[in-house]
Motif scaffolding. Structure first.
Motif, PDB file in Angstrom:
ATOM      1  N   THR A   1     101.209  81.804  27.770  1.00 15.71           N
ATOM      2  CA  THR A   1     100.881  80.640  26.853  1.00 15.71           C
ATOM      3  C   THR A   1     102.227  80.230  26.050  1.00 15.71           C
ATOM      4  O   THR A   1     102.458  79.267  25.551  1.00 15.71           O
TER       5      THR A   1
ATOM      6  N   LYS B   1      99.071  75.316  25.110  1.00 18.92           N
ATOM      7  CA  LYS B   1      98.839  76.514  24.212  1.00 18.92           C
ATOM      8  C   LYS B   1      97.710  76.443  23.400  1.00 18.92           C
ATOM      9  O   LYS B   1      96.900  77.592  23.315  1.00 18.92           O
TER      10      LYS B   1
ATOM     11  N   VAL C   1      97.599  81.869  32.924  1.00 19.35           N
ATOM     12  CA  VAL C   1      96.838  82.309  31.747  1.00 19.35           C
ATOM     13  C   VAL C   1      95.672  83.348  31.844  1.00 19.35           C
ATOM     14  O   VAL C   1      95.793  84.020  30.952  1.00 19.35           O
TER      15      VAL C   1
END
Length: 375
Positions: A281, A289, A274
């Motif tokens: 995500t 997320k 990420v």
């Protein structure tokens, strides 16, 4: 070197034909009785005008008078635009080696319309491949087995699909996947385990996908169908390799769907992924997320970026790192608490200028949100 693509071939009665029919009929009426200007004779169209006509209209040449279809310069212009025009030229040109060389140099696909003896002429074949490597599909098996021919084709966009004898030749495979990422599926198992080859294919595929998404987002098939993530063709070993998988998702977040399950269950890997590419995500569970979305939102707030949605999510990481390098010590400390010190490694030496974009205070019609600028 730009990617080579196959031109849309004519299908009588298809959409492309129908779109041009009215214009073609108008040109036919305008061309009735026209001949090329010769000597002092005055004609309706000069040679240059005919060249412009056949360059603009795929079908004008087949409807042109015989005198036009026998003019070498006009023929070459017509073939460059559409190799199907070979069907309308005078027969004498089909056996003219010099003309064949000129024709394939104008449009490599013209090779497929030549007599067999000229198709087997190495000089003509090389000229065709230099213009468009995709012409390799019309090359004889004997010539395709030559490494110099195969390498020339691969360097100019020819598909590895037509070069099975060289699927384990690293130089040729690397050249092929640098034009068409999906060609990795034709590589040998050994080269599907080669990090350099697979990464080159991933980068190429993402570049093609991004370009198609901008130029023809509503095309059929869609850009996603045309240029899907191709790490699935990599060896199990590479898809399980932490460093390679991280580089793969950084280059193209869509590869998250095909890395090993062990890495997908590794929280440390997920965090690194990420922080290298926020678009990752999209492939995480909703709770994870939302957690990262909040994390980045807090960072943008600290940096005074009120509308991060105006930027492409693929740029989020770079935006934050660049703003960190010119922020106050207090802001840096708070950003380090959010992302960790390692996230900002190397930003101290980033001497690139900061890009400042000025937005209006109000945006009543949503223009800035719809047409978001890209840093």
């Amino acid at each position: 070197m730009p990617e080579r693509t196959c031109p849309q071939r004519r299908i009588r009665g298809g959409r492309h034909e129908r779109e041009h029919r009215r214009e073609r009929n108008c040109r036919r009426r305008a061309a009735t009785g026209a001949v090329v200007q010769q000597g002092t004779a005055q004609t309706r169209h000069t040679e240059q005008e005919w060249i412009e006509i056949v360059q603009e209209d795929w079908y004008a040449f087949e409807d042109a008078p015989e005198e036009i279809r026998s003019n070498r310069n006009i023929i070459l212009a017509a073939i460059k635009n559409n190799p199907d025009n070979f069907a309308s030229i005078s027969q004498g040109f089909l056996i003219d080696r010099k003309f064949a060389l000129e024709a394939v140099s104008a449009n490599g696909y013209a090779l497929g319309y030549l007599p067999e003896d000229l198709k087997n002429d190495a000089e003509i074949v090389k000229a065709a491949l230099a213009e468009n490597g995709n012409a390799i599909g019309d090359v004889s098996k004997e010539l395709r087995s030559r490494r110099d021919i195969a390498l020339l084709a691969a360097h100019n966009g020819g598909s590895l699909h037509h070069l099975p004898a060289f699927r384990n030749d690293k130089e040729i495979v690397l050249a092929a996947v640098s034009h068409r990422g999906s060609d990795i599926k034709y590589a040998s198992d050994e080269l599907k385990n080669d990090a350099d080859i697979v990464m080159a294919a991933i980068i190429t595929q993402k570049r093609l996908f991004d370009r198609a998404s901008v130029e023809s987002p509503n095309s059929y098939p869609s850009p996603t169908k045309q240029y899907p993530p191709i790490i699935e063709y990599a060896s199990d070993s590479l898809r399980s390799d932490r460093d390679f998988a991280l580089a793969a998702v950084k280059a193209d977040s869509r590869n998250m769907e095909f890395i090993s399950q062990n890495l997908l269950e590794d929280n440390e890997f997920i965090n690194s992924a990420v922080l290298s590419n926020f678009e990752v995500t999209e492939y995480l569970d909703q709770a994870t997320k939302e957690r990262y979305t909040t994390q980045f939102a807090n960072a943008f707030s600290l940096l005074g970026i009120d509308h991060p949605e105006r930027f492409d999510t693929s740029d989020y990481v770079e935006i934050i790192r660049n703003r960190y390098s010119v922020s106050s010590e207090g802001t840096r400390n708070m950003l380090e608490q959010i992302f960790g010190v390692e996230f900002f490694a190397g930003t101290e030496s980033d001497e690139r200028p900061v890009c400042v974009i000025i937005f209006p205070e109000s945006d009543p019609n949503g223009a800035f949100l719809q047409d978001a600028p890209t840093i």
